[in-house]
Design an enzyme around this catalytic site. Structure first.
Site, mmCIF file in Angstrom:
data_model
loop_
_atom_site.group_PDB
_atom_site.id
_atom_site.type_symbol
_atom_site.label_atom_id
_atom_site.label_comp_id
_atom_site.label_asym_id
_atom_site.label_seq_id
_atom_site.Cartn_x
_atom_site.Cartn_y
_atom_site.Cartn_z
ATOM 1 N N GLY A 254 -19.579 -1.713 19.425
ATOM 2 C CA GLY A 254 -19.798 -0.447 18.734
ATOM 3 C C GLY A 254 -18.952 0.711 19.206
ATOM 4 C CD GLU B 70 -18.990 -6.164 32.685
ATOM 5 O OE1 GLU B 70 -18.238 -7.010 33.149
ATOM 6 O OE2 GLU B 70 -18.862 -4.942 32.898
#
Ligand code: FES
Ligand code: FES
Lengths: 333, 157
Positions: free
Chosen positions: A49, A289
């Site tokens: 995004g 992450e």
């Protein structure tokens, strides 16, 4: 017998390349005669995004609606380098670069506007909803489109270019001590599992995932990152294993390397913990992450809570769980 | 290479082509008709990225020989909605944030389309079963299930 257990895990995670490595993003922003703007950024959107988030940041900084932003990304013909989409760094590093570039273009427009609106400093001006207005007298305003076209005809160029470097310091090579990253992301996840003691199969019932992401620029996208990360964490914990033999992958297919299907991923409840990161664009840090990191240890802790065995080698397959249960039984006998 | 005439309906249009006998439906759609919305993920029936509807039923087009679709009706993602007028399922995917990289999306939308045709009011569990042959590495599926629920509500209205 089916036994349920709950486990928790917390992580902190240094975002960016870290360890003194050059961690730079660049961006270019131009305001046009019709009040729209173009953003050029090298940031590659792999689905996380960044295109949306960087357009939101530019729109916010320029004070124009997001519909007026054209964002061109990851095109080596025309976009400036923004490093890799890795290390949970694009919202933070490229977000800062876009914000700085937009601020420069905006300053050129405001310098021109100050003359038109007869204010003695641009500190007295701001832009909102596509209008430049006098802060202490908001009725006095001119549209960005009108100002931009006048400014351009007078020879001004409403172009801002900026680079942003994420600060990091190399650790001491002897001792490994230091502060290699900035900023850090924090997260805690809680997993509930059900372990079948006959078959060794683990079902993940539910995961609650609380993540400090700084300010969430786009809530739905942040939730999507968290839910997707958790799904990868579920695979990491229970099924995914690259089998190597003499450097060759032995299981290069979805029949042998099992990633979670819709039936394997539980309902994931994301909890977005909004802090304000002073150095981030509008207070944002990253989430990519960190989303998957606490899932695996939380699941392993939940397995321990359910059946009292510690799995220390991934993935926690039914075979490993049955073996551990048997060993535990023998020890207790 | 042995060639043979293939005639079938794709997205409501009758198509007739002379094509090799050994190509897959996936190859026919992508390489001959340039309908590249249908993706190849694994080529071995495991990921669902190549899902199309064959006589209304979702199939993995990497496992179907092109000529076995002779005389039948195929719907690909290009046959669901248009860029100007999205299908309610596509609108729901956008609204729910169910698309990340988008690689699984055409297959997911078609799997959802087939489900809602048969069962306009599915439970979350039924939705998960219906899309369990479609792998997604990005979203964790939660928002895709949300999207299909939302689409069911939209279509129900
Ligand atoms: S490409 Fe057909 S199932 Fe993966
Ligand atoms: S959105 Fe990337 S695989 Fe589903």
């Amino acid at each position: 017998m089916k036994k349920r257990g709950i486990g928790m895990a917390s992580i902190f995670y240094g975002t960016g390349y870290g360890n003194g490595f050059p961690d730079v993003s660049s961006a270019v922003v131009e305001i046009h005669d019709d009040g729209s703007a173009t953003v050029l950024t090298g940031a590659a959107d792999c689905g996380q995004g960044s295109n949306t988030v960087l357009a939101q940041i530019a729109a916010e900084e320029l004070g124009i609606p997001i519909e007026k932003i054209t964002l061109i990304s990851a095109d080596t013909d025309c976009t400036p380098d923004a490093g890799t989409t890795a290390a949970t760094r694009q919202t933070y590093t490229s977000g800062n670069a876009v914000k700085l570039a937009a601020a420069k273009a905006k300053k050129i427009l405001l310098d021109f506007a100050a003359g038109v609106l007869a204010v003695n400093t641009i500190d007295g001006l701001d832009i909102k909803d596509g209008y430049v207005y006098v802060k202490t007298f908001p009725q006095k305003r001119i549209s960005v489109a009108e100002l931009a076209s006048h400014a351009r005809f007078k020879g001004n160029r409403l172009i801002g270019e900026a680079s942003f470097t994420t600060h990091s310091t190399m650790v001491d090579p002897e001792t490994g001590q230091g502060a290699p990253y900035y900023p850090y992301a924090f997260a805690t996840q809680i997993a509930e599992v059900e372990v079948d003691t006959e078959t060794g199969k683990v079902e993940v019932i539910r995961i609650v995932a609380a993540h400090d992401v700084g300010r969430a620029i786009n809530k739905i996208a942040v939730e999507g990152q968290i839910q997707g990360g958790v799904a990868q964490g579920v695979g990491w914990a229970l099924t995914e294993e690259v089998e190597l033999k003499n450097g060759q992958i032995q299981n290069p297919s979805f029949t042998e390397y099992l990633i979670p299907t819709a039936l394997d991923v539980p309902e994931v409840t994301p909890v977005i913990v909004e802090t304000y990161e002073e150095t981030g664009p509008y207070g944002a840090k990253g989430v990519g992450e960190p989303a998957m990191l606490p899932t695996m240890p939380a699941i392993l802790n939940a397995i321990y809570n359910a059946v009292g065995v510690r799995i220390t080698e991934l993935p926690a397959t039914p075979e490993k769980i049955l073996k551990a249960l048997k060993e535990k039984e023998q020890k207790n006998a | 290479m042995e060639m043979k005439k293939l005639s079938l309906t794709v997205n409501g249009k009758l198509i007739e082509r002379e094509v090799p006998t050994n190509i897959r439906l996936l190859d026919f759609l992508r390489d001959y008709l340039h309908l590249t919305g249908t993706k190849e993920g694994c080529g071995e029936g495991e990921c669902g990225a190549c899902t199309v509807l064959l006589d209304g039923k979702p199939v993995n087009s990497c496992l179907v020989m092109a000529h076995s679709a002779h005389g039948r009706e195929v719907i690909t993602i290009e046959g669901i909605g248009t860029p100007d007028k999205l299908h309610p399922i596509q609108e729901a995917f956008l609204e729910a944030g169910a698309v990340q990289c988008g690689y699984c999306t055409p297959g997911m939308v078609l799997a959802a389309y087939a489900l809602l045709k048969e069962n306009p009011n599915p439970t979350r569990e039924e939705i998960k079963v219906a899309i369990s042959g479609n792998l997604c590495r990005c979203t964790g599926y939660n928002k895709i299930v949300d999207a299909v629920e939302l689409a069911a509500r939209k279509e129900g209205k």
